[in-house]
Write a protein that holds these residues in place. Structure first.
Motif, PDB file in Angstrom:
ATOM      1  N   GLY A  48      -0.984  10.292  -0.679  1.00 20.04           N
ATOM      2  CA  GLY A  48      -0.919  10.637   0.735  1.00 20.04           C
ATOM      3  C   GLY A  48      -0.751   9.413   1.605  1.00 20.04           C
ATOM      4  N   GLU A  49      -0.121   9.599   2.750  1.00 17.19           N
ATOM      5  CA  GLU A  49       0.182   8.484   3.635  1.00 17.19           C
ATOM      6  C   GLU A  49      -1.076   7.807   4.175  1.00 17.19           C
ATOM      7  OE1 GLU A  49       2.684   7.629   7.671  1.00 17.19           O
ATOM      8  OE2 GLU A  49       3.461   9.143   6.301  1.00 17.19           O
ATOM      9  N   ASP A  50      -2.120   8.590   4.488  1.00 20.24           N
ATOM     10  CA  ASP A  50      -3.360   7.986   5.007  1.00 20.24           C
ATOM     11  C   ASP A  50      -3.994   7.058   3.985  1.00 20.24           C
ATOM     12  OD1 ASP A  50      -3.061   9.285   7.428  1.00 20.24           O
ATOM     13  OD2 ASP A  50      -4.469  10.891   6.935  1.00 20.24           O
ATOM     14  N   VAL A  51      -4.075   7.501   2.748  1.00 20.39           N
ATOM     15  CA  VAL A  51      -4.667   6.681   1.675  1.00 20.39           C
ATOM     16  C   VAL A  51      -3.827   5.434   1.454  1.00 20.39           C
ATOM     17  CG1 VAL A  51      -5.172   6.614  -0.804  1.00 20.39           C
ATOM     18  CG2 VAL A  51      -5.821   8.614   0.551  1.00 20.39           C
ATOM     19  N   LEU A  52      -2.513   5.598   1.384  1.00 16.80           N
ATOM     20  CA  LEU A  52      -1.635   4.447   1.173  1.00 16.80           C
ATOM     21  C   LEU A  52      -1.694   3.476   2.351  1.00 16.80           C
ATOM     22  CD1 LEU A  52       1.496   6.133  -0.436  1.00 16.80           C
ATOM     23  CD2 LEU A  52      -0.159   4.623  -1.561  1.00 16.80           C
ATOM     24  N   SER A  53      -1.796   3.999   3.571  1.00 15.20           N
ATOM     25  CA  SER A  53      -1.888   3.123   4.749  1.00 15.20           C
ATOM     26  C   SER A  53      -3.171   2.305   4.734  1.00 15.20           C
ATOM     27  CB  SER A  53      -1.813   3.943   6.036  1.00 15.20           C
ATOM     28  OG  SER A  53      -0.529   4.489   6.199  1.00 15.20           O
ATOM     29  N   ARG A  54      -4.287   2.923   4.380  1.00 16.57           N
ATOM     30  CA  ARG A  54      -5.548   2.174   4.297  1.00 16.57           C
ATOM     31  C   ARG A  54      -5.451   1.083   3.233  1.00 16.57           C
ATOM     32  NH1 ARG A  54      -7.671   7.273   5.130  1.00 16.57           N
ATOM     33  NH2 ARG A  54      -8.166   7.576   2.938  1.00 16.57           N
ATOM     34  N   PHE A  55      -4.869   1.421   2.088  1.00 18.24           N
ATOM     35  CA  PHE A  55      -4.694   0.422   1.035  1.00 18.24           C
ATOM     36  C   PHE A  55      -3.786  -0.706   1.539  1.00 18.24           C
ATOM     37  CE2 PHE A  55      -2.221  -1.407  -2.403  1.00 18.24           C
ATOM     38  CZ  PHE A  55      -3.221  -1.884  -3.226  1.00 18.24           C
ATOM     39  N   ALA A  56      -2.666  -0.351   2.166  1.00 16.48           N
ATOM     40  CA  ALA A  56      -1.709  -1.353   2.645  1.00 16.48           C
ATOM     41  C   ALA A  56      -2.330  -2.266   3.699  1.00 16.48           C
ATOM     42  CB  ALA A  56      -0.469  -0.666   3.200  1.00 16.48           C
ATOM     43  N   ASP A  57      -3.119  -1.702   4.615  1.00 20.61           N
ATOM     44  CA  ASP A  57      -3.785  -2.539   5.618  1.00 20.61           C
ATOM     45  C   ASP A  57      -4.606  -3.635   4.943  1.00 20.61           C
ATOM     46  OD1 ASP A  57      -2.813  -1.339   7.960  1.00 20.61           O
ATOM     47  OD2 ASP A  57      -4.458   0.109   8.037  1.00 20.61           O
ATOM     48  N   GLY A  58      -5.408  -3.265   3.966  1.00 16.10           N
ATOM     49  CA  GLY A  58      -6.239  -4.245   3.271  1.00 16.10           C
ATOM     50  C   GLY A  58      -5.438  -5.209   2.421  1.00 16.10           C
ATOM     51  N   ALA A  59      -4.480  -4.681   1.663  1.00 19.15           N
ATOM     52  CA  ALA A  59      -3.685  -5.519   0.758  1.00 19.15           C
ATOM     53  C   ALA A  59      -2.826  -6.507   1.537  1.00 19.15           C
ATOM     54  CB  ALA A  59      -2.819  -4.646  -0.142  1.00 19.15           C
ATOM     55  N   CYS A  60      -2.227  -6.066   2.631  1.00 20.36           N
ATOM     56  CA  CYS A  60      -1.375  -6.964   3.412  1.00 20.36           C
ATOM     57  C   CYS A  60      -2.199  -8.054   4.101  1.00 20.36           C
ATOM     58  CB  CYS A  60      -0.544  -6.179   4.423  1.00 20.36           C
ATOM     59  SG  CYS A  60       0.724  -5.116   3.674  1.00 20.36           S
ATOM     60  N   LEU A 119       5.786   2.048   2.817  1.00 22.23           N
ATOM     61  CA  LEU A 119       5.010   2.805   1.829  1.00 22.23           C
ATOM     62  C   LEU A 119       5.938   3.646   0.970  1.00 22.23           C
ATOM     63  CD1 LEU A 119       2.265   4.222   4.230  1.00 22.23           C
ATOM     64  CD2 LEU A 119       2.106   2.186   2.774  1.00 22.23           C
ATOM     65  N   PRO A 120       5.568   3.905  -0.284  1.00 19.97           N
ATOM     66  CA  PRO A 120       6.397   4.788  -1.110  1.00 19.97           C
ATOM     67  C   PRO A 120       6.325   6.234  -0.607  1.00 19.97           C
ATOM     68  CG  PRO A 120       4.540   3.905  -2.383  1.00 19.97           C
ATOM     69  CD  PRO A 120       4.445   3.341  -1.010  1.00 19.97           C
ATOM     70  N   SER A 121       7.463   6.886  -0.584  1.00 17.45           N
ATOM     71  CA  SER A 121       7.515   8.296  -0.208  1.00 17.45           C
ATOM     72  C   SER A 121       7.067   9.153  -1.396  1.00 17.45           C
ATOM     73  CB  SER A 121       8.944   8.691   0.181  1.00 17.45           C
ATOM     74  OG  SER A 121       9.790   8.625  -0.956  1.00 17.45           O
ATOM     75  N   VAL A 122       6.885  10.421  -1.155  1.00 15.66           N
ATOM     76  CA  VAL A 122       6.533  11.348  -2.239  1.00 15.66           C
ATOM     77  C   VAL A 122       7.633  11.328  -3.295  1.00 15.66           C
ATOM     78  CG1 VAL A 122       6.137  13.777  -2.827  1.00 15.66           C
ATOM     79  CG2 VAL A 122       5.116  12.816  -0.753  1.00 15.66           C
ATOM     80  N   ARG A 123       8.876  11.390  -2.849  1.00 12.36           N
ATOM     81  CA  ARG A 123      10.006  11.386  -3.780  1.00 12.36           C
ATOM     82  C   ARG A 123      10.051  10.074  -4.569  1.00 12.36           C
ATOM     83  NH1 ARG A 123      15.880  11.922  -1.291  1.00 12.36           N
ATOM     84  NH2 ARG A 123      14.973  10.172  -0.204  1.00 12.36           N
ATOM     85  N   GLY A 124       9.815   8.967  -3.885  1.00 13.68           N
ATOM     86  CA  GLY A 124       9.796   7.678  -4.566  1.00 13.68           C
ATOM     87  C   GLY A 124       8.661   7.582  -5.568  1.00 13.68           C
ATOM     88  N   TRP A 125       7.499   8.105  -5.179  1.00 14.28           N
ATOM     89  CA  TRP A 125       6.338   8.086  -6.070  1.00 14.28           C
ATOM     90  C   TRP A 125       6.643   8.842  -7.362  1.00 14.28           C
ATOM     91  CZ3 TRP A 125       1.808   5.478  -5.072  1.00 14.28           C
ATOM     92  CH2 TRP A 125       0.763   5.699  -5.968  1.00 14.28           C
TER      93      TRP A 125
END
Length: 147
Positions: free
Chosen positions: A79-91, A114-120
């Motif tokens: 999900g975008e929210d989970v990936l965004s939280r991860f990206a905020d910290g990782a970046c 972020l990776p899209s659903v299709r990309g994932w």
């Protein structure tokens, strides 16, 4: 913390390996410089790469594979929210090593793809972090600039 999340399209056009030109989002490498897209799109598949010594809007400073907090591989797109939280910290974690100063002490900002659903579903689980500013173009690399 100012950041903007864009989504990587599942399949990108893998552009030429040249200094300038279209580069598929799955082919972005740390240290490459880009022009910001003219229009905001929900999914991007291609970015416009330029040499870092010409005016540019963004510079890739990290490519980080997603890792869930529990260490388990998610059964699907988290999900975008989970990936965004991860990206905020990782970046933020990678920012200082590239720019030469901690993010909180910097005049610069970051954004990410972020990776899209299709990309994932196609195996893409990487977040691409970009250094950016509030409108001023960079005229040289920001690597090691301590800005």
């Amino acid at each position: 913390m100012a950041s903007l999340a864009l989504t990587l399209a599942g399949c990108g056009w893998f552009g030429p390996d040249e200094e300038d030109g279209a580069v598929g989002v799955l082919e972005v490498e740390v240290g490459q410089c880009f022009l910001a897209p003219d229009e905001v799109e929900a999914e991007l598949s291609v970015l416009q790469r330029v040499a870092c010594d010409v005016p540019h809007d963004q510079e890739a400073f990290a490519v980080v594979g997603y890792q869930s907090p529990d260490g388990q591989e998610p059964p699907g797109h988290p999900g975008e929210d989970v990936l965004s939280r991860f990206a905020d910290g990782a970046c933020v974690e990678q920012f200082g090593d590239y720019v030469g100063t901690h993010y909180l002490d910097s005049e610069l900002y970051f954004t990410y793809l972020l990776p899209s659903v299709r990309g994932w579903e196609a195996g893409d689980s990487e977040i691409v972090c970009f250094v950016t500013s509030t409108g001023e173009k960079f005229e040289e690399t920001v690597r090691g600039s301590a800005r």
